[in-house]
Design an enzyme around this catalytic site. Structure first.
Site, PDB file in Angstrom:
ATOM      1  N   ASP A 166      12.177 -26.517   4.747  1.00  0.00           N
ATOM      2  CA  ASP A 166      11.058 -25.841   4.855  1.00  0.00           C
ATOM      3  C   ASP A 166      10.908 -24.353   4.427  1.00  0.00           C
ATOM      4  O   ASP A 166      10.102 -23.537   4.516  1.00  0.00           O
ATOM      5  CB  ASP A 166      10.265 -25.845   6.173  1.00  0.00           C
ATOM      6  CG  ASP A 166      11.293 -24.988   7.226  1.00  0.00           C
ATOM      7  OD1 ASP A 166      12.265 -24.661   6.607  1.00  0.00           O
ATOM      8  OD2 ASP A 166      10.915 -24.767   8.560  1.00  0.00           O
TER       9      ASP A 166
ATOM     10  N   GLU B 262      12.910 -21.962   5.163  1.00  0.00           N
ATOM     11  CA  GLU B 262      13.584 -20.915   6.055  1.00  0.00           C
ATOM     12  C   GLU B 262      14.838 -20.673   5.500  1.00  0.00           C
ATOM     13  O   GLU B 262      15.368 -21.574   5.104  1.00  0.00           O
ATOM     14  CB  GLU B 262      13.440 -21.451   7.405  1.00  0.00           C
ATOM     15  CG  GLU B 262      11.922 -21.298   8.131  1.00  0.00           C
ATOM     16  CD  GLU B 262      12.298 -21.427   9.838  1.00  0.00           C
ATOM     17  OE1 GLU B 262      13.402 -21.765  10.173  1.00  0.00           O
ATOM     18  OE2 GLU B 262      11.327 -21.315  10.348  1.00  0.00           O
TER      19      GLU B 262
ATOM     20  N   ASP C 215      -0.293   6.938 -18.326  1.00  0.00           N
ATOM     21  CA  ASP C 215      -1.498   7.201 -17.160  1.00  0.00           C
ATOM     22  C   ASP C 215      -1.049   8.454 -16.745  1.00  0.00           C
ATOM     23  O   ASP C 215       0.018   9.125 -16.779  1.00  0.00           O
ATOM     24  CB  ASP C 215      -1.513   5.899 -16.357  1.00  0.00           C
ATOM     25  CG  ASP C 215      -0.388   5.630 -15.420  1.00  0.00           C
ATOM     26  OD1 ASP C 215       0.735   6.627 -15.326  1.00  0.00           O
ATOM     27  OD2 ASP C 215       0.135   4.633 -15.052  1.00  0.00           O
TER      28      ASP C 215
ATOM     29  N   HIS D 145       7.507   4.461  -7.379  1.00  0.00           N
ATOM     30  CA  HIS D 145       6.111   4.746  -8.069  1.00  0.00           C
ATOM     31  C   HIS D 145       5.689   6.190  -7.788  1.00  0.00           C
ATOM     32  O   HIS D 145       5.056   6.890  -8.501  1.00  0.00           O
ATOM     33  CB  HIS D 145       5.442   3.834  -7.589  1.00  0.00           C
ATOM     34  CG  HIS D 145       3.960   3.685  -8.076  1.00  0.00           C
ATOM     35  ND1 HIS D 145       3.829   3.665  -9.505  1.00  0.00           N
ATOM     36  CD2 HIS D 145       2.904   3.884  -7.670  1.00  0.00           C
ATOM     37  CE1 HIS D 145       2.650   3.696  -9.837  1.00  0.00           C
ATOM     38  NE2 HIS D 145       1.970   4.079  -8.679  1.00  0.00           N
TER      39      HIS D 145
ATOM     40  N   GLY E 146      -0.103  -5.045 -19.107  1.00  0.00           N
ATOM     41  CA  GLY E 146      -1.400  -4.635 -19.616  1.00  0.00           C
ATOM     42  C   GLY E 146      -1.329  -3.451 -20.129  1.00  0.00           C
ATOM     43  O   GLY E 146      -2.034  -2.670 -20.966  1.00  0.00           O
ATOM     44  N   THR E 147      -0.885  -2.437 -19.207  1.00  0.00           N
ATOM     45  CA  THR E 147      -0.782  -1.146 -19.427  1.00  0.00           C
ATOM     46  C   THR E 147      -0.225  -0.677 -20.766  1.00  0.00           C
ATOM     47  O   THR E 147      -0.583   0.112 -21.575  1.00  0.00           O
ATOM     48  CB  THR E 147       0.227  -0.256 -18.230  1.00  0.00           C
ATOM     49  OG1 THR E 147      -0.704  -0.630 -17.125  1.00  0.00           O
ATOM     50  CG2 THR E 147       0.214   1.221 -18.605  1.00  0.00           C
TER      51      THR E 147
ATOM     52  N   ARG F 119       3.881  -0.161  -4.834  1.00  0.00           N
ATOM     53  CA  ARG F 119       2.483   0.474  -5.318  1.00  0.00           C
ATOM     54  C   ARG F 119       1.620   0.294  -4.264  1.00  0.00           C
ATOM     55  O   ARG F 119       0.421   1.165  -4.048  1.00  0.00           O
ATOM     56  CB  ARG F 119       2.046  -0.451  -6.436  1.00  0.00           C
ATOM     57  CG  ARG F 119       2.839   0.009  -7.673  1.00  0.00           C
ATOM     58  CD  ARG F 119       2.551  -1.077  -8.683  1.00  0.00           C
ATOM     59  NE  ARG F 119       3.184  -2.282  -8.479  1.00  0.00           N
ATOM     60  CZ  ARG F 119       3.259  -3.551  -9.124  1.00  0.00           C
ATOM     61  NH1 ARG F 119       2.677  -3.491 -10.456  1.00  0.00           N
ATOM     62  NH2 ARG F 119       3.923  -4.585  -8.860  1.00  0.00           N
ATOM     63  N   GLN F 120       1.585  -0.234  -3.222  1.00  0.00           N
ATOM     64  CA  GLN F 120       0.703   0.216  -2.016  1.00  0.00           C
ATOM     65  C   GLN F 120       1.264   0.989  -0.925  1.00  0.00           C
ATOM     66  O   GLN F 120       1.560   0.962   0.173  1.00  0.00           O
ATOM     67  CB  GLN F 120       0.876  -1.412  -1.472  1.00  0.00           C
ATOM     68  CG  GLN F 120      -0.620  -1.638  -0.267  1.00  0.00           C
ATOM     69  CD  GLN F 120      -1.700  -1.441  -1.176  1.00  0.00           C
ATOM     70  OE1 GLN F 120      -1.841  -2.182  -2.251  1.00  0.00           O
ATOM     71  NE2 GLN F 120      -2.796  -0.903  -0.665  1.00  0.00           N
TER      72      GLN F 120
ATOM     73  N   LYS G 276      -5.910   6.227 -18.388  1.00  0.00           N
ATOM     74  CA  LYS G 276      -6.029   5.011 -18.133  1.00  0.00           C
ATOM     75  C   LYS G 276      -6.754   4.606 -16.833  1.00  0.00           C
ATOM     76  O   LYS G 276      -6.820   5.390 -15.923  1.00  0.00           O
ATOM     77  CB  LYS G 276      -4.497   4.383 -17.865  1.00  0.00           C
ATOM     78  CG  LYS G 276      -4.613   2.913 -17.451  1.00  0.00           C
ATOM     79  CD  LYS G 276      -3.050   2.458 -17.058  1.00  0.00           C
ATOM     80  CE  LYS G 276      -2.556   2.294 -15.584  1.00  0.00           C
ATOM     81  NZ  LYS G 276      -1.397   1.889 -15.294  1.00  0.00           N
TER      82      LYS G 276
HETATM   83  C1  R5P Z   1       1.026   2.193 -12.421  1.00  0.00           C
HETATM   84  O1  R5P Z   1       0.595   3.184 -12.064  1.00  0.00           O
HETATM   85  C2  R5P Z   1       2.358   2.030 -12.967  1.00  0.00           C
HETATM   86  O2  R5P Z   1       3.087   3.110 -13.203  1.00  0.00           O
HETATM   87  C3  R5P Z   1       2.599   1.066 -14.293  1.00  0.00           C
HETATM   88  O3  R5P Z   1       1.871   1.561 -15.440  1.00  0.00           O
HETATM   89  C4  R5P Z   1       1.809  -0.136 -13.711  1.00  0.00           C
HETATM   90  O4  R5P Z   1       2.466  -0.647 -12.508  1.00  0.00           O
HETATM   91  C5  R5P Z   1       2.217  -1.327 -15.040  1.00  0.00           C
HETATM   92  O5  R5P Z   1       1.677  -2.606 -14.618  1.00  0.00           O
HETATM   93  P1  R5P Z   1       1.234  -3.683 -15.632  1.00  0.00           P
HETATM   94  O6  R5P Z   1       2.123  -3.927 -16.606  1.00  0.00           O
HETATM   95  O7  R5P Z   1       0.547  -4.858 -14.861  1.00  0.00           O
HETATM   96  O8  R5P Z   1       0.018  -3.014 -16.326  1.00  0.00           O
END
Ligand code: R5P
Length: 299
Positions: free
Chosen positions: A34, A36, A168, A127, A225-226, A93-94, A192
């Site tokens: 399961d 665990e 960013d 972060h 994506g960034t 990130r959170q 960004k």
């Molecule tokens: C965002 O503030 C972080 O510094 C990275 O730019 C971000 O986590 C990159 O995430 P992704 O590759 O999904 O755009």
């Protein structure tokens, strides 16, 4: 000193142990049908300073549970101190409430680690600098930037066309540090935007002048994506060669294809997160942070 490794990044743990002239101690992780887990340490740790290495990348929750159980087993074995090396710290990130009603996940993780008896944390390129404040135990946030600086110096030492780019606003501190390590080479910042619901990234403006060669610096690459969005904008604004340096190759499933296809020349990451063969791609190069972590463990 004894050093155990969880299953998420044995490759890096082995390199750290080698730098310390130690062998990895034995950890048994049994997975029930399961899912665990039963964790057991196979070496005595009584009165020892014990280190456990576990990156909490994907599968994040599983890797965290394994780490929690390992720390508990070490604690019960009577270790003098327990240091967790978490090269990539999941949930970072959170780190605050972006919207009303959200959990501050990184704080919950910090509370669990302290409650189960962790003495010291070593991690890399968090972060935000604020995250360390979630801990009341000693928490070191090492940085891969000196490793990147050494590499960049060797490759582009006398190149006057290089500009550092933060993809960013959150990364401005990072490129300022790297710029200082590289004799104050110029930098520029991209504005960004990320849609909090869909996660889609967009970028329209670059603040600062850019050269023909640019180096994008980020803490992590997740979806890619960034980087892909930044690269498009940089090409549009005259960049001819684009290199990427990012500490953590978190790499979601599609990231390798997105990065390989993006208008970039190469992507340099570190071994804080293990990249399996199926996620490797021709533009990817991996630098090691093992020596830096080993040096920190000696003090
Ligand atoms: C965002 O503030 C972080 O510094 C990275 O730019 C971000 O986590 C990159 O995430 P992704 O590759 O999904 O755009």
């Amino acid at each position: 000193m004894r050093i155990f490794s969880g299953t998420s990044n044995k490759f890096l743990a082995g390199k750290i142990a080698k730098n310390l002239e130690l062998k990895l101690s034995e950890l048994e992780v049994f997975v029930f049908p399961d899912k665990e887990k039963r964790v057991r340490i196979l070496n005595k740790v009584l009165d020892e300073d014990v280190v456990v290495v576990q990156s909490t990348s994907s599968p994040v929750d599983e890797n965290y549970m394994q780490l929690f159980f390992t720390i508990d087993a070490i604690k019960r074995g009577g270790a003098k101190s327990i240091t967790a090396v978490i090269p990539y710290f999941g949930y970072q990130r959170q780190d605050h409430m972006f919207r009303v009603g959200e959990a501050v996940s990184v704080k919950v993780i910090a509370q669990i680690l302290e409650a189960i008896g962790l003495s010291r944390l070593i991690t890399l390129d968090l972060h935000s600098v604020k995250i360390r404040e979630a801990f009341s135990i000693s928490a070191s946030d090492l940085s891969a930037l000196p490793v990147f600086a050494e590499f960049i110096k060797k490759k582009w030492e006398d190149d006057n066309f290089v500009t550092l780019i933060s993809p960013d606003m959150g990364g401005v501190r990072r490129i300022k540090i790297l710029s200082r390590l590289l004799n104050d080479i110029p930098f520029a910042v991209i504005e960004k935007n990320r849609d909090l619901v869909t996660g889609a990234v967009s970028a329209k403006k670059i603040t600062g002048k850019i050269g023909k060669k640019v180096i994008i610096v980020d803490d992590m690459i997740s979806s890619g994506g960034t980087i892909a969005t930044a690269a498009k904008l940089l090409r549009k604004n005259g960049a001819e060669e684009i290199y990427v340096f990012a500490t953590h190759p978190v790499f979601s499933e599609k990231a390798p294809q997105i990065l390989q296809k993006a208008a970039i020349n190469a992507v340099y990451v570190t071994d804080t997160v293990f990249v399996p063969e199926k996620k490797k791609f021709p533009k990817l190069k991996i630098l090691s942070v093992a020596e830096m972590i080993a040096r920190k463990l000696k003090v």
